[in-house]
Motif scaffolding. Structure first.
Motif, mmCIF file in Angstrom:
data_model
loop_
_atom_site.group_PDB
_atom_site.id
_atom_site.type_symbol
_atom_site.label_atom_id
_atom_site.label_comp_id
_atom_site.label_asym_id
_atom_site.label_seq_id
_atom_site.Cartn_x
_atom_site.Cartn_y
_atom_site.Cartn_z
ATOM 1 N N ILE A 162 44.604 50.210 36.097
ATOM 2 C CA ILE A 162 44.768 48.721 36.000
ATOM 3 C C ILE A 162 43.536 48.020 35.829
ATOM 4 C CG2 ILE A 162 43.813 48.533 38.485
ATOM 5 C CD1 ILE A 162 46.865 46.467 37.065
ATOM 6 N N ALA A 163 43.487 47.050 34.690
ATOM 7 C CA ALA A 163 42.184 46.585 34.243
ATOM 8 C C ALA A 163 42.562 44.992 34.445
ATOM 9 C CB ALA A 163 42.280 46.765 32.740
ATOM 10 N N ILE A 164 41.661 44.571 35.500
ATOM 11 C CA ILE A 164 41.851 43.064 35.699
ATOM 12 C C ILE A 164 40.494 42.506 35.543
ATOM 13 C CG2 ILE A 164 42.114 41.574 37.519
ATOM 14 C CD1 ILE A 164 43.976 43.484 38.935
ATOM 15 N N SER A 165 39.415 42.923 36.295
ATOM 16 C CA SER A 165 38.145 42.376 36.272
ATOM 17 C C SER A 165 37.465 42.301 34.752
ATOM 18 C CB SER A 165 37.112 43.053 37.407
ATOM 19 O OG SER A 165 37.637 43.059 38.402
ATOM 20 N N GLU A 166 36.579 41.200 34.844
ATOM 21 C CA GLU A 166 35.691 40.896 33.704
ATOM 22 C C GLU A 166 34.585 40.800 33.943
ATOM 23 O OE1 GLU A 166 39.753 38.772 31.133
ATOM 24 O OE2 GLU A 166 37.785 38.117 31.205
ATOM 25 N N PRO A 167 33.531 41.080 33.089
ATOM 26 C CA PRO A 167 32.032 40.862 33.444
ATOM 27 C C PRO A 167 31.709 39.506 33.891
ATOM 28 C CG PRO A 167 32.150 42.093 31.429
ATOM 29 C CD PRO A 167 33.770 41.781 31.606
ATOM 30 N N GLN A 168 32.043 38.386 33.190
ATOM 31 C CA GLN A 168 31.913 37.143 33.842
ATOM 32 C C GLN A 168 32.794 36.744 34.875
ATOM 33 O OE1 GLN A 168 29.051 35.829 32.722
ATOM 34 N NE2 GLN A 168 28.896 37.619 31.622
ATOM 35 N N ALA A 169 34.014 36.874 34.668
ATOM 36 C CA ALA A 169 35.122 36.379 35.670
ATOM 37 C C ALA A 169 35.047 36.962 37.074
ATOM 38 C CB ALA A 169 36.622 36.396 35.136
ATOM 39 N N GLY A 170 34.905 38.254 36.959
ATOM 40 C CA GLY A 170 34.709 38.952 38.331
ATOM 41 C C GLY A 170 36.100 38.978 39.215
ATOM 42 N N SER A 171 36.137 38.349 40.493
ATOM 43 C CA SER A 171 37.351 38.086 41.155
ATOM 44 C C SER A 171 38.108 37.031 40.723
ATOM 45 C CB SER A 171 36.957 38.153 42.553
ATOM 46 O OG SER A 171 36.312 39.238 43.069
ATOM 47 N N ASP A 172 37.673 36.099 39.996
ATOM 48 C CA ASP A 172 38.137 34.847 39.574
ATOM 49 C C ASP A 172 39.043 34.930 38.669
ATOM 50 O OD1 ASP A 172 38.610 32.197 39.134
ATOM 51 O OD2 ASP A 172 36.734 31.483 38.459
ATOM 52 N N VAL A 173 40.226 35.270 38.655
ATOM 53 C CA VAL A 173 41.002 35.580 37.667
ATOM 54 C C VAL A 173 41.669 34.676 36.930
ATOM 55 C CG1 VAL A 173 43.614 36.478 37.672
ATOM 56 C CG2 VAL A 173 42.176 37.372 39.308
ATOM 57 N N ASN A 174 41.561 33.131 37.269
ATOM 58 C CA ASN A 174 41.611 32.120 36.547
ATOM 59 C C ASN A 174 40.720 31.939 35.519
ATOM 60 O OD1 ASN A 174 44.436 31.306 37.804
ATOM 61 N ND2 ASN A 174 43.265 30.498 39.646
ATOM 62 N N ASN A 175 39.764 32.680 35.556
ATOM 63 C CA ASN A 175 38.463 32.343 34.679
ATOM 64 C C ASN A 175 38.394 33.539 33.541
ATOM 65 O OD1 ASN A 175 36.428 30.883 33.715
ATOM 66 N ND2 ASN A 175 34.939 32.223 34.616
ATOM 67 N N MET A 176 39.742 34.528 33.611
ATOM 68 C CA MET A 176 39.928 35.369 32.548
ATOM 69 C C MET A 176 39.758 35.006 31.248
ATOM 70 S SD MET A 176 42.282 38.437 33.926
ATOM 71 C CE MET A 176 43.519 37.582 33.442
ATOM 72 N N SER A 177 38.760 35.720 30.502
ATOM 73 C CA SER A 177 38.753 35.296 28.948
ATOM 74 C C SER A 177 39.672 36.399 28.139
ATOM 75 C CB SER A 177 37.397 35.146 28.532
ATOM 76 O OG SER A 177 36.592 36.375 28.724
ATOM 77 N N THR A 178 40.145 37.523 28.613
ATOM 78 C CA THR A 178 40.758 38.401 27.647
ATOM 79 C C THR A 178 42.089 37.559 27.212
ATOM 80 O OG1 THR A 178 39.788 40.265 28.521
ATOM 81 C CG2 THR A 178 41.997 40.527 27.436
ATOM 82 N N THR A 179 42.318 37.544 26.039
ATOM 83 C CA THR A 179 43.578 36.581 25.113
ATOM 84 C C THR A 179 44.383 37.553 24.557
ATOM 85 O OG1 THR A 179 42.197 35.953 23.694
ATOM 86 C CG2 THR A 179 42.262 34.661 25.563
ATOM 87 N N VAL A 180 45.797 37.095 24.541
ATOM 88 C CA VAL A 180 46.589 37.522 23.499
ATOM 89 C C VAL A 180 47.200 36.327 22.910
ATOM 90 C CG1 VAL A 180 48.967 38.657 23.204
ATOM 91 C CG2 VAL A 180 47.468 39.338 24.908
ATOM 92 N N VAL B 220 47.188 49.007 32.434
ATOM 93 C CA VAL B 220 48.101 47.745 32.719
ATOM 94 C C VAL B 220 46.929 46.651 32.809
ATOM 95 C CG1 VAL B 220 49.258 46.290 34.407
ATOM 96 C CG2 VAL B 220 50.109 48.918 33.822
ATOM 97 N N THR B 221 47.003 45.833 31.683
ATOM 98 C CA THR B 221 45.761 44.812 31.455
ATOM 99 C C THR B 221 46.274 43.414 31.657
ATOM 100 O OG1 THR B 221 44.976 46.524 29.877
ATOM 101 C CG2 THR B 221 44.041 44.273 29.946
ATOM 102 N N TRP B 222 45.593 42.671 32.524
ATOM 103 C CA TRP B 222 45.954 41.296 32.935
ATOM 104 C C TRP B 222 45.048 40.565 31.802
ATOM 105 C CZ3 TRP B 222 45.928 39.467 38.851
ATOM 106 C CH2 TRP B 222 47.005 40.380 39.249
ATOM 107 N N VAL B 223 45.885 39.817 31.158
ATOM 108 C CA VAL B 223 45.199 38.849 30.024
ATOM 109 C C VAL B 223 45.831 37.466 30.109
ATOM 110 C CG1 VAL B 223 45.609 40.703 28.462
ATOM 111 C CG2 VAL B 223 47.838 39.433 28.861
ATOM 112 N N ARG B 224 45.379 36.680 29.237
ATOM 113 C CA ARG B 224 45.794 35.168 28.976
ATOM 114 C C ARG B 224 46.661 34.934 27.813
ATOM 115 N NH1 ARG B 224 44.347 30.989 31.872
ATOM 116 N NH2 ARG B 224 42.715 32.218 32.820
ATOM 117 N N PHE B 225 47.925 34.639 27.933
ATOM 118 C CA PHE B 225 48.691 34.202 26.813
ATOM 119 C C PHE B 225 48.540 32.682 26.758
ATOM 120 C CE2 PHE B 225 51.242 37.936 28.216
ATOM 121 C CZ PHE B 225 51.299 38.318 26.962
ATOM 122 N N PRO B 226 48.920 31.903 25.729
ATOM 123 C CA PRO B 226 48.720 30.521 25.424
ATOM 124 C C PRO B 226 49.103 29.664 26.577
ATOM 125 C CG PRO B 226 49.211 31.804 23.379
ATOM 126 C CD PRO B 226 49.360 32.671 24.363
#
Length: 379
Positions: free
Chosen positions: A119-137, A163-169
């Protein structure tokens, strides 16, 4: 303790019997994968119990998965962790939300104990702040393309996909990304306290086939967020397993070790420690199975209030109980390679993984503010 059905008790007993085979090699894995143990569970129709039968699971309830995680985790902490991750996390998301194509591609190998999906959720800058994720599709000429970066991902060196959490438009979602895609690059590998690798990888113009999209759109992703309630209980069952085996080791040592011409377990101070440790293990287990018994699968899962409470309580109890077991055994348990030293390194992780203590406290407080204290009839 919750009263289980005859079938559930039989399943737990079968799991305990097979897990006993893992004790000789327990506490020796140090970051390697106990594939033979996972395959043994699969051979005995125990592994990944809540995954659909057509993909090699048993099609059982999530409660069965909790029973398996606890039984296996008591015998071998490493095998317990893998059992939890593949029964309740990445592969479970594929089973719940994936297309027929992506299920057929990944799940049979997982349920056979031959593959691992992260499972891939965390990002270097966002950490636990899912709403601040920058991985986009984004959609480019009718093709879905993913770019971004993920970190603290477990299982990458021996896994097949995440399973990767991402941001769609239109908002958050999730997709399955294979590690062997040319656009996936390993940027850094860390070794955690338990000896396992966690990885930071970048995603560079990775094309996402439509059938690799798990959730997209507010309603679909909301279902995935709800499924985290079961993941929290899975993590809780794992931590209770580690706490229980630490208590068992402390009991055995105290009954044999003599100091000042009497056994350790004859000192009232040690008796009180053992009693408190048991109280903590038992109340934590009751909290887990009470949550699970009141739910109706993924259609009516346990509430975020109760599962966050269980996750918070069990994670803290595990660290406390293992630490107290180290105190009972003394200097021997503080040495590298001792089972209790090994367990402590594992137990400490769960106050961070699957949602930090602080995130669980936020969830609990917000749920209480929004909905109030549950009525007696809602327990």
């Amino acid at each position: 303790m919750t009263v289980f059905t005859v079938d559930q008790r039989d399943y737990a007993a079968r799991a305990e019997a097979v897990a006993e085979e893992f004790t000789d090699d327990a506490y020796t894995w140090e970051g390697s994968v106990p594939w033979e143990n996972l395959q043994r569970l699969a051979e005995k129709d125990l592994y990944c119990p809540s995954i659909s039968e057509e993909y090699g699971g048993q099609g059982r309830s999530d409660l069965a998965a909790l029973l398996l995680i606890e039984a296996v985790g008591r015998a071998c902490p490493d095998t317990g962790w893998f059992t939890y991750m593949q029964s309740m996390v990445g592969p479970r998301a594929i089973d719940l939300f994936g297309s027929e194509a992506v299920k057929s591609e990944y799940l049979p190998a997982v349920t056979a104990g031959e593959s691992f999906v992260s499972i891939a959720i965390s990002e270097p800058q966002a950490g636990s702040d899912v709403n601040n994720m920058s991985t986009t599709v984004t959609e480019e000429d009718g093709t879905l393309v993913c770019n971004g970066e993920k970190t603290w991902v477990g299982g990458v060196p021996f896994g097949d996909a995440a399973v990767t959490w991402v941001r769609f438009p239109e908002g958050l979602g999730s997709v399955v990304i294979p590690y062997d895609d040319d656009g996936v690059e390993i940027e850094e590998v860390y070794t955690n306290m338990a000896g396992y690798a966690q990885t930071r990888f970048s995603i560079n113009d990775v094309v996402i086939p439509d059938d690799h999209v798990l959730t997209r759109g507010k309603d679909a992703f909301k279902r995935q967020l709800i499924s985290l309630n079961w993941e929290r209980l899975g993590s809780s069952a794992l931590t209770v397993a580690w706490a229980a085996t630490a208590l068992d080791r402390a009991l055995a040592y105290a009954s044999e070790r003599e100091q000042f011409e009497q056994k350790l377990d004859e000192f009232q101070g040690i008796e009180w420690k053992i009693a408190e440790m048991y109280r903590n293990v038992e109340t934590a287990a009751s909290l887990i199975y009470g949550c699970a018994a009141g739910a109706q699968g993924h259609e009516e899962p346990p509430s975020r209030l109760r599962t966050s409470t269980a996750k918070l309580h069990c994670s803290q109890i595990a660290e406390e109980v293992v630490s107290e077991a180290v105190q009972v055994v003394g200097a021997r348990a503080y040495q590298q390679g001792h089972p209790l030293e090994y367990l402590y390194r594992f137990a400490r992780s769960r106050r961070i993984a699957a949602g930090t203590d602080e995130m669980q406290l936020n969830t609990i407080a917000r749920a209480l503010k929004a909905d109030g204290l549950p009525a007696v009839s809602e327990r």
